[in-house]
Design an enzyme around this catalytic site. Structure first.
Site, mmCIF file in Angstrom:
data_model
loop_
_atom_site.group_PDB
_atom_site.id
_atom_site.type_symbol
_atom_site.label_atom_id
_atom_site.label_comp_id
_atom_site.label_asym_id
_atom_site.label_seq_id
_atom_site.Cartn_x
_atom_site.Cartn_y
_atom_site.Cartn_z
ATOM 1 N N HIS A 456 -16.894 -12.229 -2.791
ATOM 2 C CA HIS A 456 -17.424 -13.567 -3.106
ATOM 3 C C HIS A 456 -16.291 -14.571 -3.309
ATOM 4 O O HIS A 456 -16.278 -15.651 -2.702
ATOM 5 C CB HIS A 456 -18.292 -13.490 -4.359
ATOM 6 C CG HIS A 456 -18.823 -14.811 -4.822
ATOM 7 N ND1 HIS A 456 -20.093 -15.242 -4.548
ATOM 8 C CD2 HIS A 456 -18.241 -15.812 -5.551
ATOM 9 C CE1 HIS A 456 -20.282 -16.450 -5.063
ATOM 10 N NE2 HIS A 456 -19.175 -16.812 -5.687
ATOM 11 N N GLU A 457 -15.359 -14.230 -4.173
ATOM 12 C CA GLU A 457 -14.289 -15.182 -4.476
ATOM 13 C C GLU A 457 -13.394 -15.429 -3.269
ATOM 14 O O GLU A 457 -12.870 -16.533 -3.087
ATOM 15 C CB GLU A 457 -13.460 -14.692 -5.667
ATOM 16 C CG GLU A 457 -14.236 -14.628 -6.982
ATOM 17 C CD GLU A 457 -14.905 -15.935 -7.357
ATOM 18 O OE1 GLU A 457 -14.413 -17.007 -6.956
ATOM 19 O OE2 GLU A 457 -15.944 -15.889 -8.044
ATOM 20 N N HIS A 460 -14.798 -18.175 -1.225
ATOM 21 C CA HIS A 460 -14.322 -19.488 -1.680
ATOM 22 C C HIS A 460 -12.911 -19.750 -1.162
ATOM 23 O O HIS A 460 -12.579 -20.866 -0.748
ATOM 24 C CB HIS A 460 -14.301 -19.540 -3.203
ATOM 25 C CG HIS A 460 -15.637 -19.731 -3.848
ATOM 26 N ND1 HIS A 460 -16.507 -20.738 -3.485
ATOM 27 C CD2 HIS A 460 -16.248 -19.059 -4.864
ATOM 28 C CE1 HIS A 460 -17.596 -20.675 -4.242
ATOM 29 N NE2 HIS A 460 -17.469 -19.664 -5.078
ATOM 30 N N HIS A 463 -12.855 -20.889 2.309
ATOM 31 C CA HIS A 463 -13.296 -22.283 2.398
ATOM 32 C C HIS A 463 -12.117 -23.232 2.176
ATOM 33 O O HIS A 463 -12.023 -24.290 2.817
ATOM 34 C CB HIS A 463 -14.389 -22.520 1.358
ATOM 35 C CG HIS A 463 -15.295 -23.658 1.650
ATOM 36 N ND1 HIS A 463 -16.374 -23.979 0.852
ATOM 37 C CD2 HIS A 463 -15.305 -24.586 2.640
ATOM 38 C CE1 HIS A 463 -16.998 -25.040 1.346
ATOM 39 N NE2 HIS A 463 -16.368 -25.428 2.420
#
Length: 686
Positions: A456-457, A460, A463
């Site tokens: 998940h991290e 980010h 991104h």
């Protein structure tokens, strides 16, 4: 080391690769003088803009984008370090600087001369510039540039007070997290813990200056250690310790923040803080309310059915909150043959990171991560990688700070030291932070949840790393809260995808690939616990939404004590039918909304999961080629996702990007199927 302006390393771009901060030269004493000088320089830059004779796009809007770089650099380094390694000195600086920073921002965006100058500019025809022009006009308006002098002064006082309250709230949670971490002096009390978990608890105790073992507290209400501890008394002690965080001081701070946010919203012409916040998001207030309240009854019913099975397994009529995780695990092992302790043995951190997280990113986007041991991290255990594109071009740097420290705030997050911008000629320096138990070899065995969080991290991080925009205001994750979780949640899906899982899920001793029966057990158990997981999340999201839907008068009527806040929470949860499930965060330690940027925005995880569930269905559809062609298909899909989502930041309409990706508007049904909520009303999508 001197702290004067001339020799202050924070007041000029670093000479290291990618402007990586040289942490060896930075000390706490540098920050006060660096902030003071950075404020002065930024004011001077604004004055220079106003001194230009005729407003143009270049000498006004782009000059605004270029301004404040010193302040951005100092803030990025300081607040990143404070979040990962706070002490009395950094906390004192934060308490002093936070209201000054709020006042400085207000000074710029309430400047009527600057506002009028921006209005007179003609934006270039490209979409990014047009969106930047609209962005600045909204920034000025939402900062009170259209208000009279008295209203502006009140707004400034509110913003400064809110910054102080937010800083104090977060500090109180961290202090209580440290204070109430559970010390254990008898090893038998840790029955159920693996050898690695015991080692991590002993190591944490040593770092805390305590004897025996210490079980650190995690940010959510439910502590993961409760699923392992055989001793019922220990489970109760850990649960009660987590519940005590923030209870003494933070209820009053939370209520005051809610009151001030409501007053600020009214000053600016909004009915509530929720309306003020959600104006900048992709949702609307009505759609958020519908989504949360529509899903709650089905989630609560599913949670109740789960609790019945758990209580039966525990041999009690009603399961307690402290015992629920333990006996939920018992049911999971009994009904799905899922042994979570055995499962951990296939997930050592380094393996998951290199052969899972990094491999998935290479497969989809062609990037490689090369260790850079020559670049020193800001703390022990922080590693640095250079990120290379498929053609070998350097994209930026990635830092991994994965291990718990007593001085690190709870939770997991992504942040940046440098953001990508073509205007500034900068490439990103991104950090992921977690709080894993540290082992002697820096290679702890991870739970399924920790594996998912790692992916998940890094979503980010992707991104931020794959951003390709001109203006820094639109870089990477500078997008609405209810969109920013889309790339990170999409990336979670690759953790257990058959194209990735066998490459990293190998036994830490034997090297054997995870057996099919364990993989199948994980799949079979995916819906188990979704009633509780959805309910605890909805409980927190509804508390956030309820707090920030209050008018100033309603907020002023809330009793600012622990009892008063608990009563408010109980009423909100009862109205939604969620009284039987503890919310993921209670208000006194809900740092997302009272010490972070998610006020009136905690709904965004679920909102983005609608995009994620539907978007990952698209990934599977376009990658469903023959075995030999799957990697090529995945790369093509990844490149499209990179082009339409990861690289664009806030430079284009988010709904249009999703439609172009998916070929239609988003569909709620994939999320409902994933969470076992099929049959729930979908009127929020109308």
């Amino acid at each position: 080391m001197t702290a004067n302006v001339e020799n202050n390393p924070l007041l000029k771009p670093s000479g290291m690769d990618y402007q990586f901060p040289d942490f060896r030269c930075i000390c706490t004493d540098h920050f006060r003088s660096a902030f003071a000088e950075a404020f002065r320089r930024h004011r001077e830059e604004i004055a220079d803009i106003l001194a230009q004779p005729e407003p143009t796009w270049e000498n006004t809007v782009e000059a605004l984008e270029r301004s404040g770089r010193d302040l951005h650099r100092v803030s990025a380094v300081f607040f990143n370090l404070q979040g990962t390694d706070s002490d009395e000195n950094t906390d004192a600086i934060a308490e002093d600087i936070s209201p000054k920073l709020a006042a400085h921002v207000d000074e710029i965006y309430q400047n009527s001369q600057l506002y009028q100058r921006v209005k007179q500019c003609q934006a270039p025809k490209d979409e990014e510039s047009q969106r930047l022009y609209d962005f600045y006009l909204r920034q000025f308006r939402r900062a009170g540039a259209d208000l009279d002098e008295n209203a502006q002064e009140r707004l400034r006082r509110i913003n400064q007070r809110l910054s102080t309250l937010s800083e104090n709230f977060g500090r109180n949670v961290l202090a209580d997290t440290q204070k109430f971490a559970v010390q254990v002096t008898e090893e038998e009390k840790l029955a159920g813990f693996s050898a690695a978990d015991k080692e991590a608890a002993r190591d944490y105790a040593q770092k805390s200056g305590k004897d025996g073992w210490v079980i650190p507290l995690e940010l959510p209400t439910v502590q993961s250690s409760l699923a392992q501890l055989d001793d019922a008394d220990m489970r109760q002690i850990v649960h009660q310790a987590a519940a005590r965080r923030g209870a003494e001081q933070n209820p009053a701070l939370a209520v005051e923040m809610v009151q001030l946010r409501a007053e600020r919203a009214r000053l600016l012409g909004y009915s509530s803080h929720a309306e003020y916040v959600i104006e900048e998001e992709t949702a609307t207030v009505d759609k958020v309310r519908d989504l949360l309240y529509d899903l709650a009854p089905t989630a609560a019913a599913n949670a109740a059915a789960e609790d019945k099975l758990i209580a039966e397994a525990a041999g009690v009529e009603k399961i307690s909150a402290a015992d629920r995780p333990y006996f939920s695990n018992v049911v999971k092992q009994r009904d799905y043959q899922l042994d979570t302790a055995e499962l951990r043995e296939y997930f050592p951190l380094q393996q998951v990171l290199y052969d899972g997280v990094f491999r998935a990113a290479h497969r989809l986007y062609g990037i490689e991560l090369k260790p850079r041991p020559d670049l020193p991290g800001y703390a022990e255990g922080v590693e640095v990688w250079e990120v290379l594109d498929a053609d070998g071009t350097g994209i930026g740097l990635f830092l991994g700070d994965y291990f718990a420290r007593p001085s690190k705030r709870g939770g997991a997050w992504m942040s940046s030291f440098v953001e990508q911008s073509e205007l500034l000629g900068t490439k990103p320096v991104i950090v992921n932070v977690m709080g894993l138990n540290q082992t002697e070899d820096n290679n702890p065995l991870l739970s399924v949840d920790e594996v998912t969080t790692l992916f998940h991290e890094f979503g980010h991080a992707l991104h931020g790393l794959l951003s390709k925009v001109r203006y820094p205001s639109f870089s990477g994750t500078s997008v609405p809260r209810d969109y920013v979780e889309f790339p990170s949640q999409i990336n979670e899906n690759w953790a257990f995808d058959p194209s990735i899982l066998p490459h990293y899920a190998k036994h830490y001793r034997t090297g054997d690939v995870i057996p099919e029966h364990l993989v199948q057990a994980v799949k079979n158990a995916q819906e188990w616990g979704q009633g509780f997981a959805t309910s605890e999340y909805l409980g927190a999201a509804l508390l956030d939404f309820a707090w920030h839907s209050l008018s100033p008068e309603q907020a002023a009527a809330i009793d600012p004590t622990a009892e008063g806040v608990a009563e408010f929470e109980a009423n909100v949860l009862a109205q939604a039918g969620l009284s039987e499930v503890l919310p993921r965060y209670r208000s006194p330690y809900f740092t997302h909304i009272f010490a972070g940027g998610y006020s009136a925005g905690y709904y965004s995880y679920l909102w983005a999961e609608v995009l994620d569930a539907d978007g990952f269905d698209w990934f599977k559809e376009v990658s469903a080629a023959g075995a030999d062609a799957q990697d090529d298909a995945a790369r093509k899909a990844g490149e499209k996702f990179r082009d339409l989502v990861l690289s664009r930041g806030a430079t284009r309409d988010f709904s249009e990007s999703f439609i172009q990706l998916r070929g239609r508007e988003r569909d709620l049904n994939p999320l409902l199927r994933r969470r076992g909520l099929v049959g729930t009303s979908t009127r929020s999508e109308s």
